[in-house]
Structure formats: C-alpha cells, structure tokens
Design a protein around this motif. Structure first.
Motif, PDB file in Angstrom:
ATOM      1  N   TYR A  57       0.802  -1.224   0.000  1.00 38.56           N
ATOM      2  CA  TYR A  57       0.000   0.000   0.000  1.00 38.56           C
ATOM      3  C   TYR A  57       0.833   1.270   0.000  1.00 38.56           C
ATOM      4  O   TYR A  57       0.299   2.357  -0.120  1.00 38.56           O
ATOM      5  CB  TYR A  57      -0.941   0.008   1.212  1.00 38.56           C
ATOM      6  CG  TYR A  57      -1.813  -1.218   1.221  1.00 38.56           C
ATOM      7  CD1 TYR A  57      -2.800  -1.395   0.249  1.00 38.56           C
ATOM      8  CD2 TYR A  57      -1.637  -2.209   2.167  1.00 38.56           C
ATOM      9  CE1 TYR A  57      -3.581  -2.530   0.233  1.00 38.56           C
ATOM     10  CE2 TYR A  57      -2.420  -3.345   2.162  1.00 38.56           C
ATOM     11  CZ  TYR A  57      -3.387  -3.504   1.187  1.00 38.56           C
ATOM     12  OH  TYR A  57      -4.155  -4.629   1.172  1.00 38.56           O
ATOM     13  N   GLY A  58       2.107   1.142   0.123  1.00 36.93           N
ATOM     14  CA  GLY A  58       2.986   2.309   0.126  1.00 36.93           C
ATOM     15  C   GLY A  58       3.502   2.566  -1.255  1.00 36.93           C
ATOM     16  O   GLY A  58       3.014   1.986  -2.212  1.00 36.93           O
ATOM     17  N   PRO A  59       4.447   3.418  -1.387  1.00 35.09           N
ATOM     18  CA  PRO A  59       5.047   4.229  -0.334  1.00 35.09           C
ATOM     19  C   PRO A  59       4.188   5.451  -0.053  1.00 35.09           C
ATOM     20  O   PRO A  59       3.231   5.725  -0.779  1.00 35.09           O
ATOM     21  CB  PRO A  59       6.385   4.638  -0.958  1.00 35.09           C
ATOM     22  CG  PRO A  59       6.081   4.754  -2.414  1.00 35.09           C
ATOM     23  CD  PRO A  59       5.069   3.651  -2.693  1.00 35.09           C
ATOM     24  N   PHE A  99      -2.552   6.163   2.383  1.00 30.71           N
ATOM     25  CA  PHE A  99      -2.071   4.820   2.685  1.00 30.71           C
ATOM     26  C   PHE A  99      -3.170   4.030   3.395  1.00 30.71           C
ATOM     27  O   PHE A  99      -3.461   2.886   3.051  1.00 30.71           O
ATOM     28  CB  PHE A  99      -0.823   4.929   3.568  1.00 30.71           C
ATOM     29  CG  PHE A  99      -0.221   3.617   3.954  1.00 30.71           C
ATOM     30  CD1 PHE A  99       0.746   3.027   3.160  1.00 30.71           C
ATOM     31  CD2 PHE A  99      -0.596   2.977   5.126  1.00 30.71           C
ATOM     32  CE1 PHE A  99       1.319   1.818   3.517  1.00 30.71           C
ATOM     33  CE2 PHE A  99      -0.034   1.766   5.488  1.00 30.71           C
ATOM     34  CZ  PHE A  99       0.931   1.190   4.685  1.00 30.71           C
ATOM     35  N   GLN A 100      -3.812   4.663   4.375  1.00 28.27           N
ATOM     36  CA  GLN A 100      -4.885   4.006   5.128  1.00 28.27           C
ATOM     37  C   GLN A 100      -6.091   3.707   4.219  1.00 28.27           C
ATOM     38  O   GLN A 100      -6.692   2.642   4.325  1.00 28.27           O
ATOM     39  CB  GLN A 100      -5.317   4.899   6.285  1.00 28.27           C
ATOM     40  CG  GLN A 100      -6.427   4.299   7.111  1.00 28.27           C
ATOM     41  CD  GLN A 100      -6.837   5.217   8.243  1.00 28.27           C
ATOM     42  OE1 GLN A 100      -6.035   5.913   8.809  1.00 28.27           O
ATOM     43  NE2 GLN A 100      -8.110   5.204   8.567  1.00 28.27           N
ATOM     44  N   TRP A 101      -6.449   4.632   3.326  1.00 23.47           N
ATOM     45  CA  TRP A 101      -7.562   4.384   2.402  1.00 23.47           C
ATOM     46  C   TRP A 101      -7.281   3.153   1.546  1.00 23.47           C
ATOM     47  O   TRP A 101      -8.156   2.317   1.331  1.00 23.47           O
ATOM     48  CB  TRP A 101      -7.788   5.578   1.493  1.00 23.47           C
ATOM     49  CG  TRP A 101      -8.391   6.779   2.141  1.00 23.47           C
ATOM     50  CD1 TRP A 101      -9.156   6.829   3.265  1.00 23.47           C
ATOM     51  CD2 TRP A 101      -8.280   8.120   1.679  1.00 23.47           C
ATOM     52  NE1 TRP A 101      -9.518   8.116   3.538  1.00 23.47           N
ATOM     53  CE2 TRP A 101      -9.001   8.938   2.576  1.00 23.47           C
ATOM     54  CE3 TRP A 101      -7.645   8.725   0.599  1.00 23.47           C
ATOM     55  CZ2 TRP A 101      -9.118  10.313   2.421  1.00 23.47           C
ATOM     56  CZ3 TRP A 101      -7.746  10.098   0.453  1.00 23.47           C
ATOM     57  CH2 TRP A 101      -8.474  10.876   1.345  1.00 23.47           C
ATOM     58  N   ARG A 102      -6.047   3.042   1.036  1.00 20.69           N
ATOM     59  CA  ARG A 102      -5.695   1.898   0.183  1.00 20.69           C
ATOM     60  C   ARG A 102      -5.784   0.592   0.968  1.00 20.69           C
ATOM     61  O   ARG A 102      -6.305  -0.410   0.467  1.00 20.69           O
ATOM     62  CB  ARG A 102      -4.297   2.088  -0.404  1.00 20.69           C
ATOM     63  CG  ARG A 102      -4.228   3.196  -1.439  1.00 20.69           C
ATOM     64  CD  ARG A 102      -2.896   3.225  -2.178  1.00 20.69           C
ATOM     65  NE  ARG A 102      -1.751   3.516  -1.326  1.00 20.69           N
ATOM     66  CZ  ARG A 102      -1.259   4.728  -1.089  1.00 20.69           C
ATOM     67  NH1 ARG A 102      -1.814   5.782  -1.636  1.00 20.69           N
ATOM     68  NH2 ARG A 102      -0.204   4.881  -0.314  1.00 20.69           N
ATOM     69  N   ALA A 103      -5.288   0.579   2.181  1.00 20.27           N
ATOM     70  CA  ALA A 103      -5.342  -0.634   3.007  1.00 20.27           C
ATOM     71  C   ALA A 103      -6.790  -0.979   3.367  1.00 20.27           C
ATOM     72  O   ALA A 103      -7.175  -2.155   3.364  1.00 20.27           O
ATOM     73  CB  ALA A 103      -4.506  -0.447   4.268  1.00 20.27           C
ATOM     74  N   HIS A 108      -8.418  -4.112   5.516  1.00 20.20           N
ATOM     75  CA  HIS A 108      -7.539  -3.929   6.669  1.00 20.20           C
ATOM     76  C   HIS A 108      -8.022  -2.752   7.505  1.00 20.20           C
ATOM     77  O   HIS A 108      -8.504  -1.767   6.975  1.00 20.20           O
ATOM     78  CB  HIS A 108      -6.099  -3.679   6.228  1.00 20.20           C
ATOM     79  CG  HIS A 108      -5.523  -4.810   5.449  1.00 20.20           C
ATOM     80  ND1 HIS A 108      -5.164  -6.003   6.020  1.00 20.20           N
ATOM     81  CD2 HIS A 108      -5.259  -4.931   4.124  1.00 20.20           C
ATOM     82  CE1 HIS A 108      -4.695  -6.807   5.089  1.00 20.20           C
ATOM     83  NE2 HIS A 108      -4.746  -6.181   3.935  1.00 20.20           N
ATOM     84  N   ARG A 109      -7.866  -2.876   8.806  1.00 18.98           N
ATOM     85  CA  ARG A 109      -8.254  -1.801   9.716  1.00 18.98           C
ATOM     86  C   ARG A 109      -7.026  -1.275  10.439  1.00 18.98           C
ATOM     87  O   ARG A 109      -6.170  -2.063  10.845  1.00 18.98           O
ATOM     88  CB  ARG A 109      -9.276  -2.297  10.727  1.00 18.98           C
ATOM     89  CG  ARG A 109     -10.612  -2.667  10.102  1.00 18.98           C
ATOM     90  CD  ARG A 109     -11.594  -3.189  11.122  1.00 18.98           C
ATOM     91  NE  ARG A 109     -11.713  -2.350  12.293  1.00 18.98           N
ATOM     92  CZ  ARG A 109     -12.666  -1.436  12.479  1.00 18.98           C
ATOM     93  NH1 ARG A 109     -13.564  -1.255  11.562  1.00 18.98           N
ATOM     94  NH2 ARG A 109     -12.701  -0.721  13.585  1.00 18.98           N
ATOM     95  N   VAL A 110      -6.987   0.030  10.601  1.00 22.11           N
ATOM     96  CA  VAL A 110      -5.901   0.632  11.359  1.00 22.11           C
ATOM     97  C   VAL A 110      -6.132   0.324  12.827  1.00 22.11           C
ATOM     98  O   VAL A 110      -7.258   0.384  13.316  1.00 22.11           O
ATOM     99  CB  VAL A 110      -5.878   2.162  11.139  1.00 22.11           C
ATOM    100  CG1 VAL A 110      -4.860   2.822  12.043  1.00 22.11           C
ATOM    101  CG2 VAL A 110      -5.585   2.468   9.686  1.00 22.11           C
ATOM    102  N   GLN A 111      -5.082  -0.037  13.499  1.00 25.77           N
ATOM    103  CA  GLN A 111      -5.186  -0.368  14.916  1.00 25.77           C
ATOM    104  C   GLN A 111      -4.677   0.788  15.759  1.00 25.77           C
ATOM    105  O   GLN A 111      -3.687   1.433  15.410  1.00 25.77           O
ATOM    106  CB  GLN A 111      -4.373  -1.616  15.232  1.00 25.77           C
ATOM    107  CG  GLN A 111      -4.907  -2.843  14.559  1.00 25.77           C
ATOM    108  CD  GLN A 111      -4.098  -4.066  14.938  1.00 25.77           C
ATOM    109  OE1 GLN A 111      -3.227  -4.024  15.784  1.00 25.77           O
ATOM    110  NE2 GLN A 111      -4.394  -5.175  14.299  1.00 25.77           N
ATOM    111  N   TYR A 112      -5.363   1.029  16.837  1.00 26.27           N
ATOM    112  CA  TYR A 112      -4.936   2.030  17.804  1.00 26.27           C
ATOM    113  C   TYR A 112      -4.190   1.307  18.912  1.00 26.27           C
ATOM    114  O   TYR A 112      -4.738   0.429  19.571  1.00 26.27           O
ATOM    115  CB  TYR A 112      -6.142   2.782  18.364  1.00 26.27           C
ATOM    116  CG  TYR A 112      -5.783   3.752  19.450  1.00 26.27           C
ATOM    117  CD1 TYR A 112      -5.023   4.886  19.168  1.00 26.27           C
ATOM    118  CD2 TYR A 112      -6.184   3.535  20.751  1.00 26.27           C
ATOM    119  CE1 TYR A 112      -4.670   5.782  20.160  1.00 26.27           C
ATOM    120  CE2 TYR A 112      -5.836   4.420  21.760  1.00 26.27           C
ATOM    121  CZ  TYR A 112      -5.081   5.541  21.453  1.00 26.27           C
ATOM    122  OH  TYR A 112      -4.738   6.417  22.443  1.00 26.27           O
ATOM    123  N   ILE A 113      -2.933   1.660  19.068  1.00 31.90           N
ATOM    124  CA  ILE A 113      -2.110   1.027  20.098  1.00 31.90           C
ATOM    125  C   ILE A 113      -1.612   2.139  21.026  1.00 31.90           C
ATOM    126  O   ILE A 113      -0.705   2.891  20.670  1.00 31.90           O
ATOM    127  CB  ILE A 113      -0.927   0.259  19.472  1.00 31.90           C
ATOM    128  CG1 ILE A 113      -1.458  -0.774  18.471  1.00 31.90           C
ATOM    129  CG2 ILE A 113      -0.079  -0.391  20.553  1.00 31.90           C
ATOM    130  CD1 ILE A 113      -0.391  -1.429  17.626  1.00 31.90           C
TER     131      ILE A 113
END
Length: 143
Positions: free
Chosen positions: A4-6, A18-22, A27-32
């Motif tokens: 999904y990069g660069p 990048f997040q939109w493509r994933a 795929h989900r962005v994780q909050y850590i």
C-alpha cells in the motif's frame, strides 16, 4: 507497507491515502496506546492557521488523486465547505454534552476555534480548486 505504500512525497495526508488503500482490502488501522509519536505543533495563531490550511490543502489534493474526483465531485466537496465551519462548531458542541464542564472554556475560545475551522475549510477549498499542484515543501514558509 510494500503493498500500500510508499507514502506520497511533498504533501500532507499521505498517511491518510495509505490508510484508504489498506482499508479497501479490508484492513483496519489499529490504535495502540503504547506507541508514542512526537509531533511538532504550531505555536502562534498565525502559524496555526497557516499550518491548518496547508494540511487541509494537502488532504484535498490527496483525495482528488486517490479517488480520481471529477470536476463535479470537487464541486460538491467545495459546496459543502461553505458550511463546514458551522457544522464543525455544532458537532463540537454536541460532543461537549459528554463532558459539559469544558463548555465555558470552549465558549471563551470559540472565536479562535471557528477561525481554525475556517482555515481548514479554506485550505481544503484551495486544494480542490487546484488539485494537481503539489507544493514543494509542506514546511516552507511563503513570503
């Protein structure tokens, strides 16, 4: 990252693209919470307003590129931006219902908050007006 990069060069919001493509692949962005990021924030009103406008200008340009927005699509986005500061002020007030003790501070700061929302809308509007112009350096100051 390889898939999904660069990240895009010379613009803000490349992480958003990048997040939109994933996300398109599920795929989900994780909050850590343990991850710490250092971020240099603007320190004066003028710097804050300029930074906010530049950031949203980059967002609009990235959105046009990523989603291949047509002229009519950009027009719809721009039309909404005329009322966005008012909508954001309303949304902020609604969120303050959860913790109303901050309402007096918000009301005292509301003219500055509104200026920030207006700078956000202005920057995004200019990004939709000229979506294919990538600025040289997002941190440079214009004369």
């Amino acid at each position: 990252y390889d898939r999904y990069g660069p990240f895009l060069d010379a613009t803000y919001s490349s992480d958003t693209a990048f997040q939109w493509r994933a996300r398109r692949d599920g795929h989900r962005v994780q909050y850590i919470p343990s991850i710490r990021v250092i971020h240099q924030s603007p320190t004066g009103l003028r710097h804050f307003l300029r930074h906010t406008a530049e950031h949203r200008r980059g967002y609009a340009r990235v959105k046009c590129r990523d989603r291949s927005l047509s002229a009519s699509g950009r027009g719809r986005e721009m039309a909404l931006l005329t009322v966005t500061p008012i909508l954001l002020m309303g949304a902020t007030l609604v969120r303050l219902r959860v913790c109303p003790r901050y309402l007096p501070q918000f009301l005292a700061a509301s003219p500055l908050v509104f200026l920030g929302y207006a700078a956000r809308s202005w920057g995004e509007l200019t990004g939709y007006l000229d979506p294919y112009k990538w600025f040289q350096n997002p941190f440079s100051r214009r004369p």
